[in-house]
Design a protein around this motif. Structure first.
Motif, PDB file in Angstrom:
ATOM      1  N   LEU A 226       4.585   5.223  -5.690  1.00 21.49           N
ATOM      2  CA  LEU A 226       4.730   5.148  -7.139  1.00 21.49           C
ATOM      3  C   LEU A 226       3.722   6.060  -7.845  1.00 21.49           C
ATOM      4  CD1 LEU A 226       5.196   1.289  -7.495  1.00 21.49           C
ATOM      5  CD2 LEU A 226       6.966   3.028  -7.806  1.00 21.49           C
ATOM      6  N   LYS A 227       2.515   6.095  -7.336  1.00 23.84           N
ATOM      7  CA  LYS A 227       1.495   6.969  -7.936  1.00 23.84           C
ATOM      8  C   LYS A 227       1.874   8.428  -7.758  1.00 23.84           C
ATOM      9  CE  LYS A 227      -3.476   7.465  -8.393  1.00 23.84           C
ATOM     10  NZ  LYS A 227      -4.799   6.925  -8.000  1.00 23.84           N
ATOM     11  N   ARG A 228       2.418   8.754  -6.594  1.00 27.28           N
ATOM     12  CA  ARG A 228       2.851  10.128  -6.312  1.00 27.28           C
ATOM     13  C   ARG A 228       3.980  10.544  -7.262  1.00 27.28           C
ATOM     14  NH1 ARG A 228       2.589   9.421  -1.128  1.00 27.28           N
ATOM     15  NH2 ARG A 228       4.734   8.688  -0.945  1.00 27.28           N
ATOM     16  N   ARG A 229       4.824   9.591  -7.624  1.00 28.91           N
ATOM     17  CA  ARG A 229       5.926   9.867  -8.541  1.00 28.91           C
ATOM     18  C   ARG A 229       5.480   9.942 -10.003  1.00 28.91           C
ATOM     19  NH1 ARG A 229      11.408   7.199  -6.897  1.00 28.91           N
ATOM     20  NH2 ARG A 229      11.186   6.708  -4.690  1.00 28.91           N
ATOM     21  N   GLY A 230       4.246   9.540 -10.259  1.00 30.32           N
ATOM     22  CA  GLY A 230       3.746   9.535 -11.629  1.00 30.32           C
ATOM     23  C   GLY A 230       4.175   8.329 -12.437  1.00 30.32           C
ATOM     24  N   VAL A 231       4.544   7.239 -11.742  1.00 31.40           N
ATOM     25  CA  VAL A 231       4.947   6.011 -12.434  1.00 31.40           C
ATOM     26  C   VAL A 231       3.735   5.390 -13.127  1.00 31.40           C
ATOM     27  CG1 VAL A 231       5.863   3.678 -12.109  1.00 31.40           C
ATOM     28  CG2 VAL A 231       6.825   5.602 -10.823  1.00 31.40           C
ATOM     29  N   GLU A 232       3.954   4.930 -14.351  1.00 28.56           N
ATOM     30  CA  GLU A 232       2.891   4.273 -15.101  1.00 28.56           C
ATOM     31  C   GLU A 232       3.350   2.869 -15.505  1.00 28.56           C
ATOM     32  OE1 GLU A 232       2.079   6.879 -18.373  1.00 28.56           O
ATOM     33  OE2 GLU A 232       0.742   8.150 -17.177  1.00 28.56           O
ATOM     34  N   ALA A 233       2.417   1.942 -15.492  1.00 27.42           N
ATOM     35  CA  ALA A 233       2.721   0.569 -15.891  1.00 27.42           C
ATOM     36  C   ALA A 233       1.477  -0.055 -16.498  1.00 27.42           C
ATOM     37  CB  ALA A 233       3.191  -0.252 -14.700  1.00 27.42           C
ATOM     38  N   ASP A 234       1.687  -0.880 -17.497  1.00 28.77           N
ATOM     39  CA  ASP A 234       0.570  -1.646 -18.060  1.00 28.77           C
ATOM     40  C   ASP A 234       0.389  -2.957 -17.322  1.00 28.77           C
ATOM     41  OD1 ASP A 234       0.225   0.193 -20.318  1.00 28.77           O
ATOM     42  OD2 ASP A 234       2.133  -0.618 -21.028  1.00 28.77           O
ATOM     43  N   LEU A 235       1.505  -3.490 -16.812  1.00 27.45           N
ATOM     44  CA  LEU A 235       1.477  -4.816 -16.203  1.00 27.45           C
ATOM     45  C   LEU A 235       2.426  -4.858 -15.015  1.00 27.45           C
ATOM     46  CD1 LEU A 235       0.515  -7.809 -16.454  1.00 27.45           C
ATOM     47  CD2 LEU A 235       2.499  -8.198 -17.943  1.00 27.45           C
ATOM     48  N   VAL A 236       1.912  -5.296 -13.885  1.00 27.32           N
ATOM     49  CA  VAL A 236       2.731  -5.525 -12.694  1.00 27.32           C
ATOM     50  C   VAL A 236       2.967  -7.021 -12.579  1.00 27.32           C
ATOM     51  CG1 VAL A 236       2.783  -5.424 -10.167  1.00 27.32           C
ATOM     52  CG2 VAL A 236       1.930  -3.472 -11.481  1.00 27.32           C
TER      53      VAL A 236
ATOM     54  N   THR B  17       0.834  -1.204   0.000  1.00 27.61           N
ATOM     55  CA  THR B  17       0.000   0.000   0.000  1.00 27.61           C
ATOM     56  C   THR B  17       0.869   1.254   0.000  1.00 27.61           C
ATOM     57  OG1 THR B  17      -1.763  -1.176   1.172  1.00 27.61           O
ATOM     58  CG2 THR B  17      -1.797   1.233   1.251  1.00 27.61           C
ATOM     59  N   GLN B  18       1.919   1.240   0.841  1.00 23.14           N
ATOM     60  CA  GLN B  18       2.839   2.380   0.869  1.00 23.14           C
ATOM     61  C   GLN B  18       3.604   2.517  -0.445  1.00 23.14           C
ATOM     62  OE1 GLN B  18       5.281   3.126   4.354  1.00 23.14           O
ATOM     63  NE2 GLN B  18       4.081   1.661   5.557  1.00 23.14           N
ATOM     64  N   LEU B  19       4.029   1.390  -0.999  1.00 25.33           N
ATOM     65  CA  LEU B  19       4.782   1.416  -2.248  1.00 25.33           C
ATOM     66  C   LEU B  19       3.904   1.910  -3.394  1.00 25.33           C
ATOM     67  CD1 LEU B  19       7.445   0.737  -3.689  1.00 25.33           C
ATOM     68  CD2 LEU B  19       6.620  -1.622  -3.940  1.00 25.33           C
ATOM     69  N   GLY B  20       2.675   1.424  -3.456  1.00 19.43           N
ATOM     70  CA  GLY B  20       1.767   1.859  -4.506  1.00 19.43           C
ATOM     71  C   GLY B  20       1.488   3.353  -4.438  1.00 19.43           C
TER      72      GLY B  20
ATOM     73  N   LEU C 295      -1.828   1.686  -9.491  1.00 19.93           N
ATOM     74  CA  LEU C 295      -1.418   2.102 -10.834  1.00 19.93           C
ATOM     75  C   LEU C 295      -2.444   1.733 -11.902  1.00 19.93           C
ATOM     76  CD1 LEU C 295       2.381   1.114 -10.755  1.00 19.93           C
ATOM     77  CD2 LEU C 295       1.299   3.286 -10.108  1.00 19.93           C
ATOM     78  N   GLU C 296      -3.539   1.095 -11.472  1.00 22.19           N
ATOM     79  CA  GLU C 296      -4.589   0.655 -12.393  1.00 22.19           C
ATOM     80  C   GLU C 296      -3.997  -0.221 -13.495  1.00 22.19           C
ATOM     81  OE1 GLU C 296      -6.832   4.025 -13.717  1.00 22.19           O
ATOM     82  OE2 GLU C 296      -7.359   4.656 -11.691  1.00 22.19           O
ATOM     83  N   ALA C 297      -3.149  -1.158 -13.075  1.00 21.96           N
ATOM     84  CA  ALA C 297      -2.455  -2.059 -14.003  1.00 21.96           C
ATOM     85  C   ALA C 297      -2.907  -3.494 -13.772  1.00 21.96           C
ATOM     86  CB  ALA C 297      -0.945  -1.956 -13.807  1.00 21.96           C
ATOM     87  N   ASP C 298      -2.743  -4.325 -14.783  1.00 16.14           N
ATOM     88  CA  ASP C 298      -3.006  -5.753 -14.629  1.00 16.14           C
ATOM     89  C   ASP C 298      -1.919  -6.367 -13.754  1.00 16.14           C
ATOM     90  OD1 ASP C 298      -5.241  -5.643 -16.280  1.00 16.14           O
ATOM     91  OD2 ASP C 298      -4.066  -6.035 -18.084  1.00 16.14           O
ATOM     92  N   LEU C 299      -2.259  -7.463 -13.089  1.00 17.98           N
ATOM     93  CA  LEU C 299      -1.325  -8.155 -12.208  1.00 17.98           C
ATOM     94  C   LEU C 299      -1.124  -9.588 -12.665  1.00 17.98           C
ATOM     95  CD1 LEU C 299       0.373  -8.316  -9.577  1.00 17.98           C
ATOM     96  CD2 LEU C 299      -1.741  -8.958  -8.386  1.00 17.98           C
ATOM     97  N   ASP C 300       0.125 -10.007 -12.754  1.00 12.77           N
ATOM     98  CA  ASP C 300       0.447 -11.395 -13.070  1.00 12.77           C
ATOM     99  C   ASP C 300       1.731 -11.746 -12.318  1.00 12.77           C
ATOM    100  OD1 ASP C 300      -0.853 -13.413 -15.158  1.00 12.77           O
ATOM    101  OD2 ASP C 300       1.306 -13.798 -15.133  1.00 12.77           O
TER     102      ASP C 300
END
Length: 206
Positions: A16-26, A10-13, A44-49
């Motif tokens: 990352l959002k505060r930094r503006g990191v974007e990802a399609d897939l985690v 939760t803290q990491l997410g 990040l509103e990304a898919d998880l696998d």
């Protein structure tokens, strides 16, 4: 200090959002990274696998990593250690073959008939619950690179400064909430750091 893996994620997410990191897939490294990666993917509103790698343990000392291999065969070798221990090519290849098969078997535990996502052209963020030497993370980053991901980054709650610096040479970016100089083990930075079963880990993929 993190309460548990979910708190760390939760803290990491949020960071990352505060930094503006974007990802399609985690991609989480099972099993322990799943509780961390779920809130990261949600933030990040990304898919998880998952991405699976196994440490290449030294003969007679399996906790000492000669490198690591991912489920697709992507491998990272600690050449300095291999040379220092005098591990010959035949022994190293036997260890690599065994652990690559174990990683592939582990991946099958997390797969259904649809198989896994394609990484080609994707912005991939690999997540673990922490790094010590970073051996398995290196193999996972290598796998994403070999799959032609558009960008490959790593995010962890905690890791020693030198390991984080070494990993930065292999990734487009490395994000760590804590880089303590007095790092001894990942678990020391968690109040609760129990084992995560495959069954529990898979629930985070739902």
């Amino acid at each position: 200090m993190f309460d548990d893996r979910t708190d760390a994620g939760t803290q990491l997410g949020a960071d990352l959002k505060r930094r503006g990191v974007e990802a399609d897939l985690v991609l989480a490294i099972p099993r322990g990274a799943l509780p961390v990666a779920r809130p990261v993917a949600d933030a990040l509103e990304a898919d998880l696998d998952v991405v699976v790698a196994r440490k290449l343990g030294a003969p007679g000392n399996p906790e000492l990593a000669l490198g690591a291999v991912a489920s697709d065969g992507s491998v990272w070798y600690n050449d300095d250690l291999i040379d220092r221990l005098g591990v010959d090519d035949e022994t190293l290849e036997a260890i690599r073959t065994r652990e690559a098969a174990a990683a592939a078997d582990k991946l099958e535990t997390y797969r259904d008939e649809s198989g896994g996502p394609t990484l080609e052209g994707q912005r991939v963020l690999v997540v673990d619950d922490g790094v010590a030497t970073g051996a398995t993370a290196r193999a996972c980053l290598e796998q994403a690179r070999n799959a032609d991901a558009a960008a490959v980054s790593l995010a962890v709650p905690v890791g020693p400064p030198q390991a984080i610096a070494d990993l930065e040479a292999l990734a487009d970016a490395v994000y760590a909430l804590r880089e303590p100089a007095d790092f001894r083990a990942v678990g020391q930075w968690y109040r609760e750091f129990g084992q995560v079963s495959d069954e529990t880990a898979m629930e985070y993929l739902s």
